[in-house]
Scaffold this active site. Structure first.
Site, PDB file in Angstrom:
ATOM      1  N   ASP A   6       3.585  -7.085   4.108  1.00 39.27           N
ATOM      2  CA  ASP A   6       3.026  -7.645   3.079  1.00 39.27           C
ATOM      3  C   ASP A   6       3.868  -7.547   2.079  1.00 39.27           C
ATOM      4  O   ASP A   6       3.915  -6.764   1.706  1.00 39.27           O
ATOM      5  CB  ASP A   6       1.936  -7.024   2.464  1.00 39.27           C
ATOM      6  CG  ASP A   6       1.576  -8.309   0.907  1.00 39.27           C
ATOM      7  OD1 ASP A   6       2.787  -9.059   0.674  1.00 39.27           O
ATOM      8  OD2 ASP A   6       0.691  -7.364   0.060  1.00 39.27           O
ATOM      9  N   ASP A  55      10.031   4.077   3.618  1.00 41.36           N
ATOM     10  CA  ASP A  55      10.147   2.593   3.701  1.00 41.36           C
ATOM     11  C   ASP A  55       9.568   2.503   5.188  1.00 41.36           C
ATOM     12  O   ASP A  55       9.646   3.292   5.991  1.00 41.36           O
ATOM     13  CB  ASP A  55      12.289   2.586   3.624  1.00 41.36           C
ATOM     14  CG  ASP A  55      12.655   1.429   5.206  1.00 41.36           C
ATOM     15  OD1 ASP A  55      12.552   0.200   4.546  1.00 41.36           O
ATOM     16  OD2 ASP A  55      13.903   1.113   5.298  1.00 41.36           O
ATOM     17  N   ASP A  89      10.171 -11.399  -0.634  1.00 44.10           N
ATOM     18  CA  ASP A  89      11.252 -12.632   0.665  1.00 44.10           C
ATOM     19  C   ASP A  89      12.397 -11.524   1.155  1.00 44.10           C
ATOM     20  O   ASP A  89      12.540 -10.365   0.158  1.00 44.10           O
ATOM     21  CB  ASP A  89      11.765 -13.258  -0.240  1.00 44.10           C
ATOM     22  CG  ASP A  89      10.535 -14.438   0.089  1.00 44.10           C
ATOM     23  OD1 ASP A  89       9.877 -15.025   0.446  1.00 44.10           O
ATOM     24  OD2 ASP A  89      10.027 -14.485  -1.700  1.00 44.10           O
TER      25      ASP A  89
HETATM   26  N1  SAM Z   1       2.402 -11.264  -1.419  1.00 42.80           N
HETATM   27  C1  SAM Z   1       3.997 -11.043  -1.958  1.00 42.80           C
HETATM   28  C2  SAM Z   1       4.499 -11.564  -1.310  1.00 42.80           C
HETATM   29  O1  SAM Z   1       4.475 -12.432  -0.610  1.00 42.80           O
HETATM   30  O2  SAM Z   1       5.760 -11.990  -2.228  1.00 42.80           O
HETATM   31  C3  SAM Z   1       4.346  -9.157  -2.110  1.00 42.80           C
HETATM   32  C4  SAM Z   1       3.640  -8.347  -2.711  1.00 42.80           C
HETATM   33  S1  SAM Z   1       4.061  -6.640  -2.070  1.00 42.80           S
HETATM   34  C5  SAM Z   1       3.756  -6.468  -4.090  1.00 42.80           C
HETATM   35  C6  SAM Z   1       5.924  -6.032  -1.926  1.00 42.80           C
HETATM   36  C7  SAM Z   1       6.489  -4.596  -1.797  1.00 42.80           C
HETATM   37  O3  SAM Z   1       6.456  -4.720  -0.513  1.00 42.80           O
HETATM   38  C8  SAM Z   1       6.780  -4.881  -3.597  1.00 42.80           C
HETATM   39  O4  SAM Z   1       5.034  -3.616  -3.695  1.00 42.80           O
HETATM   40  C9  SAM Z   1       8.061  -3.843  -2.433  1.00 42.80           C
HETATM   41  O5  SAM Z   1       7.663  -2.114  -3.338  1.00 42.80           O
HETATM   42  C10 SAM Z   1       7.349  -3.422  -0.948  1.00 42.80           C
HETATM   43  N2  SAM Z   1       8.513  -3.365  -0.381  1.00 42.80           N
HETATM   44  C11 SAM Z   1      10.210  -3.899   0.027  1.00 42.80           C
HETATM   45  N3  SAM Z   1      10.891  -3.014   0.672  1.00 42.80           N
HETATM   46  C12 SAM Z   1       9.805  -2.276   1.543  1.00 42.80           C
HETATM   47  C13 SAM Z   1      10.283  -1.862   2.570  1.00 42.80           C
HETATM   48  N4  SAM Z   1      12.129  -1.774   3.315  1.00 42.80           N
HETATM   49  N5  SAM Z   1       9.023  -0.466   2.617  1.00 42.80           N
HETATM   50  C14 SAM Z   1       8.104  -0.419   2.383  1.00 42.80           C
HETATM   51  N6  SAM Z   1       7.407  -0.998   0.925  1.00 42.80           N
HETATM   52  C15 SAM Z   1       8.235  -2.528   0.988  1.00 42.80           C
END
Ligand code: SAM
Length: 278
Positions: free
Chosen positions: A152, A134, A155
Site C-alpha cells: 500500500d 524501508d 505513486d
Molecule cells: N493508499 C495510498 C495510495 O494508494 O496512494 C497509500 C497510503 S499509505 C499512507 C502510503 C505509505 O507508504 C506512506 O505512509 C509512506 O510513508 C509509505 N512509504 C513510502 N515509501 C515507502 C517505503 N520505501 N517503505 C515503506 N513505506 C513506504
C-alpha cells in the site's frame, strides 16, 4: 479555502476544505485537510493518500480478495500503509500475525490522531507487528515467510520508487509461501495507464499468475483505479464462486464495498485494458 492536489501537471483534484495540520517529517511533507465532500484527507508531498469517506473501497479491495482466495492466510505482510486502513481490514480475518512495515512513523502517529477511523485500534492488536523501515530493504533481508503481501504505497515517486522495481517483486516472490500471493495498486487506468502495463509485464515474468483488478475510488480521480495481483499457485479468477462465497460467509466479514460478486466482477476487464494486461 481549497485543497489542490499536485499529482498531475494537467489535471487537478480540487476539494473545498481547510488545512488542519501540517508537518515536515524526516521523509515527507505531511498534511491533513478537513474537506466538506470527503471528510478528512491525508496528503503526502501534495499527493492525496486517503480520505475518510471512501477509504473503505480501496482498503477492502487490497485485502479481502487475497485473504479469501488464499486457502489459509495466517501471516500477512503489509508494506507502507501507515494510515492503518489495510491493517484494520486484514485483522478482520483469522490471521495469526500481521506485519506492517512503514518507513515514516509520523504517518502512523498522526493518522491515529487525526484519522482514527482508519486504524480503529488495529495498531494495538496483539497480532500486529509494527516495523519502521524501508519496505524494500525489509523484504530483501527478512528470513520470514508470508502467505500474503499487500503493498500500500504512494505513486512511484521518491522513496516509493523502490517498491515498483523488478528486484522488489523477485524478493517478494521468494518470501511468499507455496500458495502465496501479493497485491499492489497501479493507479488510474485512464490517467496513469503505464503503471498497470509496466507492472503487469514485470510481474508476469516472475509470477505464474498475474491478475488485474478494478475499483472506482472517487478520491483517486480518473475513473477506474487499478490493482494487480501476483500469485504463485492459485489463479484468482479460477477459484470457484461458491468457495469464495462460503469463506466470506464463514468469516462474517463486515464490509461496505466487498462481496463475492464484486470479488469476481473486479477482475473483468474492458477491452482497452485487456490489451494492456497482455
Ligand atoms: N493508499 C495510498 C495510495 O494508494 O496512494 C497509500 C497510503 S499509505 C499512507 C502510503 C505509505 O507508504 C506512506 O505512509 C509512506 O510513508 C509509505 N512509504 C513510502 N515509501 C515507502 C517505503 N520505501 N517503505 C515503506 N513505506 C513506504
Amino acid at each position: 479555502m481549497w485543497y489542490y492536489e499536485a499529482l498531475f501537471n494537467d489535471v487537478r483534484l480540487a476539494l473545498e476544505g481547510k488545512l488542519i495540520y501540517g508537518e515536515k517529517t524526516p521523509y515527507q511533507n505531511l498534511q491533513i485537510y478537513q474537506t466538506s465532500r470527503l471528510g478528512k484527507i491525508l496528503v503526502l508531498d501534495k499527493m492525496t493518500q486517503t480520505a475518510e469517506k471512501d477509504e473503505f473501497i480501496y482498503h477492502e479491495m487490497v485485502t479481502h480478495p487475497l485473504l479469501l482466495t488464499h486457502p489459509r492466510p495466517e501471516k500477512v505482510l503489509i508494506i507502507g500503509a501507515g494510515d492503518g486502513g489495510v491493517l484494520r481490514e486484514v485483522l478482520k480475518h483469522d490471521v495469526k500475525q500481521a506485519y506492517l512495515v512503514e518507513i515514516d512513523e509520523r504517518v502512523i502517529n498522526l493518522s491515529i490522531k487525526y484519522l482514527p477511523s482508519l486504524s480503529k485500534g488495529a495498531f494495538s492488536d496483539k497480532r500486529t507487528r509494527l516495523i519502521i523501515a524501508d519496505g524494500a530493504q525489509f523484504i530483501r533481508q527478512t528470513r520470514e515467510k508470508f502467505d500474503v503481501v499487500i503493498i500500500d504505497s504512494p505513486d512511484p515517486v521518491g522513496m516509493a520508487k523502490v517498491l515498483f522495481t523488478r528486484n522488489f517483486y523477485v524478493n517478494i516472490f521468494s518470501i511468499l509461501g507455496s500458495s502465496g500471493m501479493m497485491i499492489r495498486q497501479t493507479g488510474s487506468t485512464m490517467f496513469q495507464p503505464n503503471e498497470l502495463q509496466e507492472n503487469y509485464r514485470i510481474m508476469k515474468k516472475i509470477f505464474p499468475f498475474v491478475t488485474p483488478q478494478l475499483a472506482a475510488v472517487p478520491t483517486y480521480i480518473g475513473g477506474f483505479f487499478s490493482f494487480i495481483i501476483g500469485s504463485k499457485k492459485i489463479n484468482p479468477p479460477d477459484v470457484p464462486y461458491k468457495l469464495i462465497a462460503k469463506r466470506y460467509a464463514k468469516s462474517r466479514l463486515n464490509t461496505k464495498y466487498y462481496n463475492p460478486d464484486i470479488h469476481f466482477a473486479s477482475m473483468k476487464l474492458p477491452n482497452y485494458l485487456r490489451r494492456v494486461a497482455q
